[in-house]
Write an enzyme that holds these catalytic residues in place. Structure first.
Site, PDB file in Angstrom:
ATOM      1  CG  ASP A 104      43.054 -94.803 -33.017  1.00 34.65           C
ATOM      2  OD1 ASP A 104      44.242 -94.528 -33.267  1.00 34.65           O
ATOM      3  OD2 ASP A 104      42.128 -94.576 -33.818  1.00 34.65           O
ATOM      4  CE1 TYR A 206      43.133 -89.990 -38.077  1.00 30.09           C
ATOM      5  CE2 TYR A 206      41.466 -91.467 -38.955  1.00 30.09           C
ATOM      6  CZ  TYR A 206      42.583 -91.249 -38.182  1.00 30.09           C
ATOM      7  OH  TYR A 206      43.151 -92.301 -37.501  1.00 30.09           O
ATOM      8  CG  HIS A 260      48.099 -97.455 -32.339  1.00 26.97           C
ATOM      9  ND1 HIS A 260      48.016 -96.275 -31.626  1.00 26.97           N
ATOM     10  CD2 HIS A 260      46.901 -97.587 -32.986  1.00 26.97           C
ATOM     11  CE1 HIS A 260      46.834 -95.709 -31.846  1.00 26.97           C
ATOM     12  NE2 HIS A 260      46.144 -96.490 -32.655  1.00 26.97           N
TER      13      HIS A 260
END
Length: 283
Positions: A104, A206, A260
């Protein structure tokens, strides 16, 4: 070979990182970078398998996740800082070179570390997230990836994201893991992100993203990219283009049906991919 396990505190400037170190003291080093909203604990199942094969693993709680490495402000979480943290950890741990594995966000950082510092990285195993240039292309050109990444808008919204994810005993945060991550690991991840300032720090990864990220050069170290068909966040378009940005031996491993959360859900398959890339035989 004497096998050891310890929780170390590694200081880089004003920051102190918590690092889980395990495996034979003389084992070949493998650095494991976790993603969001996880912690270094996500690597525990994979680490145990790698340690059995004679590899020594180093799994840090990265910037924002370690209580002693949680600076204020979005700018403190830009990619240059995240990359410098990894190189600094190698220096402080006395590792001239290491195999690098990331999942990730940890994969995103690992791609850039390998691209910028190939002299320090023996090999790269990237999990879920493809090379930033491949991912950036998919975000621009692929409608499927645009839809899959729509959640990022919420995570970049200061204040609202924290409220949504943490309310009702972090119900939304817990729901991100579905039913494939062991509850004890989910509890450990959520407990860490529930510490004062931790979730904001993690979300700042982010919020600090810029378009420059997609301009990461090609990787020149031997590389394996592991992607799963059940990943709701990362689609096939970017995954299949990933190899265009590796100028070295490359393997694309597809895990059918996995979600994921590959390190927690498919540790055996991931450990196999890492062992193959590192040239290690299972014991």
């Amino acid at each position: 070979m004497l096998s050891t396990s310890e929780h170390a505190h590694v200081t880089l400037g004003d920051l102190t990182f918590d690092v889980t170190i395990s495996g034979p003291a003389d084992g070949v080093p493998v650095v494991l970078l976790h993603g969001f909203p996880e912690s270094a604990a996500s690597w525990a199942p994979v680490s145990a398998l790698l340690n059995e094969s004679g590899l020594r693993t180093y799994a840090p709680n990265q910037r924002g996740y370690s209580p002693g490495a949680r600076p204020d402000g979005v700018d403190a979480y830009g990619i240059d800082h995240l990359v410098a943290d990894v190189v600094g950890l190698l220096d402080e741990l006395g590792l001239e070179r290491a195999h690098l594995v990331g999942h990730d966000w940890g994969a995103a950082v690992a791609w850039v570390v390998a691209a910028r510092h190939p002299d320090r990285i023996t090999s790269l195993t990237a999990v879920s997230v493809p090379h930033p240039a491949a991912f950036g292309w998919a975000l621009r050109e692929d409608a499927d990836q645009k839809e899959r990444s729509s959640y990022i808008r919420l995570l970049r919204t200061e204040g609202k994201a924290e409220r949504v994810l943490l309310r009702d005993d972090a119900q939304a945060l817990r729901a991100m893991f579905g039913d494939v991550v062991p509850p004890a690991l989910v509890d450990e991840h959520v407990a860490l992100l529930g510490e004062p300032g931790a979730l904001t720090a993690a979300l700042n990864w982010y919020r600090s993203m810029t378009s420059d990220f997609a301009e990461t050069p090609a990787v020149t170290v031997p590389t394996t990219y592991v992607w799963s068909t059940g990943d709701t966040a990362l689609g096939r378009a970017g995954a299949e283009r990933c190899g265009e940005f590796v100028d070295a031996p490359y393997e694309f491993v597809v895990l059918d049906g996995a979600t994921h959360w590959i390190p927690e859900q498919r540790p055996d398959a991931l450990a196999d991919a890492i062992r193959t890339r590192t040239g290690t035989t299972p014991n």
